[in-house]
Design a protein around this motif. Structure first.
Motif, PDB file in Angstrom:
ATOM      1  N   GLU A   1      15.607  15.025  44.824  1.00 62.14           N
ATOM      2  CA  GLU A   1      15.144  15.817  45.898  1.00 62.14           C
ATOM      3  C   GLU A   1      15.620  16.679  46.344  1.00 62.14           C
ATOM      4  OE1 GLU A   1      12.676  14.101  49.337  1.00 62.14           O
ATOM      5  OE2 GLU A   1      12.903  12.282  48.502  1.00 62.14           O
ATOM      6  N   MET A   2      15.330  17.430  47.035  1.00 60.21           N
ATOM      7  CA  MET A   2      16.271  18.954  47.516  1.00 60.21           C
ATOM      8  C   MET A   2      15.865  18.875  49.312  1.00 60.21           C
ATOM      9  SD  MET A   2      16.751  21.196  45.480  1.00 60.21           S
ATOM     10  CE  MET A   2      17.395  22.514  46.842  1.00 60.21           C
ATOM     11  N   PHE A   3      14.629  17.750  49.226  1.00 58.55           N
ATOM     12  CA  PHE A   3      15.143  17.694  50.761  1.00 58.55           C
ATOM     13  C   PHE A   3      16.407  16.289  51.209  1.00 58.55           C
ATOM     14  CE2 PHE A   3      10.452  17.440  50.672  1.00 58.55           C
ATOM     15  CZ  PHE A   3      10.088  18.595  51.536  1.00 58.55           C
ATOM     16  N   PHE A   4      17.290  16.286  50.586  1.00 56.03           N
ATOM     17  CA  PHE A   4      18.382  16.348  51.226  1.00 56.03           C
ATOM     18  C   PHE A   4      19.517  16.663  51.879  1.00 56.03           C
ATOM     19  CE2 PHE A   4      16.902  12.097  49.330  1.00 56.03           C
ATOM     20  CZ  PHE A   4      18.005  10.580  49.414  1.00 56.03           C
ATOM     21  N   ASP A   5      19.234  17.805  50.906  1.00 58.86           N
ATOM     22  CA  ASP A   5      19.652  18.738  52.157  1.00 58.86           C
ATOM     23  C   ASP A   5      19.762  19.064  53.986  1.00 58.86           C
ATOM     24  OD1 ASP A   5      21.674  20.827  51.594  1.00 58.86           O
ATOM     25  OD2 ASP A   5      19.624  22.302  51.807  1.00 58.86           O
ATOM     26  N   THR A   6      18.275  18.778  54.178  1.00 58.96           N
ATOM     27  CA  THR A   6      17.299  18.541  55.108  1.00 58.96           C
ATOM     28  C   THR A   6      18.981  17.833  56.094  1.00 58.96           C
ATOM     29  OG1 THR A   6      15.770  17.220  54.929  1.00 58.96           O
ATOM     30  CG2 THR A   6      15.294  19.496  54.814  1.00 58.96           C
ATOM     31  N   ILE A   7      19.280  16.586  55.507  1.00 56.98           N
ATOM     32  CA  ILE A   7      19.911  15.368  56.508  1.00 56.98           C
ATOM     33  C   ILE A   7      21.465  16.013  56.469  1.00 56.98           C
ATOM     34  CG2 ILE A   7      18.363  13.937  56.702  1.00 56.98           C
ATOM     35  CD1 ILE A   7      19.922  12.192  54.195  1.00 56.98           C
ATOM     36  N   LYS A   8      22.195  16.926  55.129  1.00 60.74           N
ATOM     37  CA  LYS A   8      23.441  16.652  55.096  1.00 60.74           C
ATOM     38  C   LYS A   8      24.166  17.166  56.389  1.00 60.74           C
ATOM     39  CE  LYS A   8      25.178  20.076  51.874  1.00 60.74           C
ATOM     40  NZ  LYS A   8      25.923  20.589  50.580  1.00 60.74           N
TER      41      LYS A   8
END
Length: 133
Positions: free
Chosen positions: A74-81
């Motif tokens: 899930e690419m959205f993990f980039d938002t919490i990285k």
């Protein structure tokens, strides 16, 4: 075949408990421990997600690396990285005097550090919880 859902749930329960324990240690003015447990809560939450998705080779303690692994699913993990990355610094320095120029970890952290670490870990744990529950 492994029960990926059960393994993910097991890791996530521990992540939630570590976050609660971080708050408990903050109240007891054990700020370095609160910071470390915040890192652990976030780490275990991301690992819970990876196990839930069927990843078999989940290793390491770096939230940056674990979020990169989770981005495969899930690419959205980039938002919490960016938030998770800040917790990586609490893995060693909160426990070992050798990482500090002087003093000990128990003296190097304060309530502001613990509050911020708990806040960041909460962001990660809640983000993962929305995806695995």
């Amino acid at each position: 075949m492994p029960d990926f859902a059960a393994e993910g749930a097991r890791w996530f329960r521990q992540a939630e408990r570590d976050l609660e324990d971080a708050a408990f240690n903050r109240q007891g003015e054990r700020y370095n421990v609160a910071c470390f447990l915040s890192q652990q809560a976030a780490e275990k939450a991301v690992k819970a997600y990876l196990y839930r998705r069927g990843a078999e080779d989940v290793w390491g303690n770096s939230l940056i690396d674990l979020c990169e692994d989770a981005k495969i699913f899930e690419m959205f993990f980039d938002t919490i990285k960016a938030d998770a990355r800040q917790l990586d610094k609490y893995y060693d320095i909160t426990r070992y005097p050798g990482y500090l120029p002087s003093g000990i970890p128990a003296e190097a952290f304060d309530d502001v550090d613990a509050e911020r670490a708990i806040e960041l870990a909460g962001i990660v744990v809640n983000f993962v919880g929305q995806r695995i529950n």
